[in-house]
Design a protein around this motif. Sequence first.
Motif, PDB file in Angstrom:
ATOM      1  N   HIS A   3       0.931  -1.095   0.167  1.00 54.91           N
ATOM      2  CA  HIS A   3       0.148  -0.035   0.032  1.00 54.91           C
ATOM      3  C   HIS A   3       0.969   1.240   0.162  1.00 54.91           C
ATOM      4  N   GLU A   5       0.713   5.197  -1.106  1.00 49.50           N
ATOM      5  CA  GLU A   5      -0.147   6.343  -1.645  1.00 49.50           C
ATOM      6  C   GLU A   5       0.521   7.223  -2.509  1.00 49.50           C
ATOM      7  N   GLY A   7      -1.633   9.833  -4.069  1.00 55.75           N
ATOM      8  CA  GLY A   7      -2.407  11.000  -4.244  1.00 55.75           C
ATOM      9  C   GLY A   7      -3.667  10.948  -3.432  1.00 55.75           C
ATOM     10  N   ASP A   8      -4.483  11.814  -3.625  1.00 60.52           N
ATOM     11  CA  ASP A   8      -5.886  12.021  -2.831  1.00 60.52           C
ATOM     12  C   ASP A   8      -6.735  12.595  -3.830  1.00 60.52           C
ATOM     13  N   LEU A   9      -7.705  11.674  -4.261  1.00 63.14           N
ATOM     14  CA  LEU A   9      -8.645  11.955  -5.394  1.00 63.14           C
ATOM     15  C   LEU A   9      -9.535  12.802  -4.867  1.00 63.14           C
ATOM     16  N   LYS A  10      -9.743  13.035  -3.612  1.00 64.28           N
ATOM     17  CA  LYS A  10     -10.728  13.986  -2.904  1.00 64.28           C
ATOM     18  C   LYS A  10     -10.080  15.497  -2.900  1.00 64.28           C
ATOM     19  N   LYS A  11      -8.636  15.615  -3.135  1.00 60.55           N
ATOM     20  CA  LYS A  11      -8.055  16.844  -3.216  1.00 60.55           C
ATOM     21  C   LYS A  11      -7.474  17.321  -4.634  1.00 60.55           C
ATOM     22  N   GLN A  12      -7.295  16.079  -5.397  1.00 58.16           N
ATOM     23  CA  GLN A  12      -6.588  16.182  -6.702  1.00 58.16           C
ATOM     24  C   GLN A  12      -7.356  15.608  -8.120  1.00 58.16           C
ATOM     25  N   ILE A  17      -3.049  13.793 -10.194  1.00 57.94           N
ATOM     26  CA  ILE A  17      -2.095  12.733  -9.619  1.00 57.94           C
ATOM     27  C   ILE A  17      -1.315  12.044 -10.802  1.00 57.94           C
ATOM     28  N   ALA A  21       2.568  13.124  -9.608  1.00 58.53           N
ATOM     29  CA  ALA A  21       3.102  12.251  -8.487  1.00 58.53           C
ATOM     30  C   ALA A  21       4.280  11.575  -8.920  1.00 58.53           C
TER      31      ALA A  21
END
Length: 79
Positions: A3, A5, A7-12, A17, A21
């Motif tokens: 696992h 990370e 990126g964050d699809l809620k923010k970008q 990403i 990234a």
Amino acid sequence: MLHLEIGDLKKQSLREIWENAEMLKLLRNRENLKGKCGRCTYKYVCGGCRRAAYIFTGDLMGPDPYCWVEENEEDETAR
């Protein structure tokens, strides 16, 4: 289980990403491959299993321990 990370699809957006990234930039550039995978004739077609490389070596760009291509076979195809 692996696992990491990127990126964050809620923010970008997915596009942001994908394009920005650092980990994805590293993975897309096959010149970053190390060991057997970095020397392999097939690195631009295959690239090896990055998950297996990470689990066994601790390095995403390390050699794929499950690769079936023998190093002497790589040398012969390069000629």
